[in-house]
Design an enzyme around this catalytic site. Sequence first.
Site, short mmCIF file in Angstrom:
data_model
loop_
_atom_site.label_atom_id
_atom_site.label_comp_id
_atom_site.label_asym_id
_atom_site.label_seq_id
_atom_site.Cartn_x
_atom_site.Cartn_y
_atom_site.Cartn_z
N ALA A 109 24.29 54.50 67.88
CA ALA A 109 23.24 54.44 67.56
C ALA A 109 22.70 54.85 69.23
O ALA A 109 21.71 55.61 69.71
CB ALA A 109 22.24 53.72 66.96
N HIS A 152 19.97 52.33 59.86
CA HIS A 152 20.16 52.45 58.48
C HIS A 152 18.24 52.25 57.86
O HIS A 152 18.05 53.42 57.08
CB HIS A 152 20.06 50.70 58.31
CG HIS A 152 21.39 50.55 58.43
ND1 HIS A 152 22.83 51.17 58.67
CD2 HIS A 152 22.68 49.11 59.13
CE1 HIS A 152 24.07 50.91 59.19
NE2 HIS A 152 23.88 50.16 59.30
#
Length: 279
Positions: A109, A152
């Site tokens: 990320a 997520h």
Amino acid sequence: MPIAYSPCPNDTFIFHAWAHGLLPGAPPLDVTYADIDMTNYWAARGEGPDVMKISYAALPWVLENYRLLPCGGALGRGCGPLVLAKDGAMDAAALSGKRIAVPSDRSTAYLLFRLWAAQQVPGGIGEIVIMPFHEIMPAVRDGRIDAGLVIHEARFTYKSYGLHMLQDLGAWWEADTGSPIPLGAIIARRSLELEAETISGWIRASLDYAWANPDASSAYVMEHAQELSLDVAQAHIQLYVNAFSRDLGEDGYGAIESLLGRAAEQGLVPAFDLGLLRS
């Protein structure tokens, strides 16, 4: 066999059968539940279990001592990290010089965010603030941070905090490269006597069992789902468990090489031998 993976639904779904002794001939697992911000640094220091789930972004620090396994991880499309802001009118240019919260500086990320910002944020971002994942959305909502990088289950919950998606980094990456997004990897110590192919076979058998018996893992998944609802946990599994979880294949390896090769060129990760990804 010692192993560490996260309590996230995709990991508990994949490893349920093995962890519960449902694979004939497979050794019992001694499971440590740990988020990748812990396992990334364990692997870099040579600590922790022999088999671990880490971020693909952490591989350059560990490939001399650990082998990348071709299965069990998370890599796919439509499942990228998000850049969130409180102001729905904010765009990429408005991030110039701003404070951005990230859950880790050694994650896919983070690499995606930095590669995107290098393209899209004139003058560059300001301060990077590393913050526990669960604190990021409240910090953005309360104005303590200008924007936040989330992963997520935040894909499904950020609107409840009154936040807006400034950028889906997965969509940007896929449009920019045509490649899927490398997220979490399974690694095994190179010094292990067990062959990597043997461990990979057990992981695949566990995943095959999960797919063939989709309800069998529900209690295990929800036990570790960190207060997620069953619907959100199932959406998480559907998003992150896919064909790449069973075998990276050429598309998977190519995506990893693209991500880490770009990151190394920009000095975001140490220079390393890309050939180690496949050996």
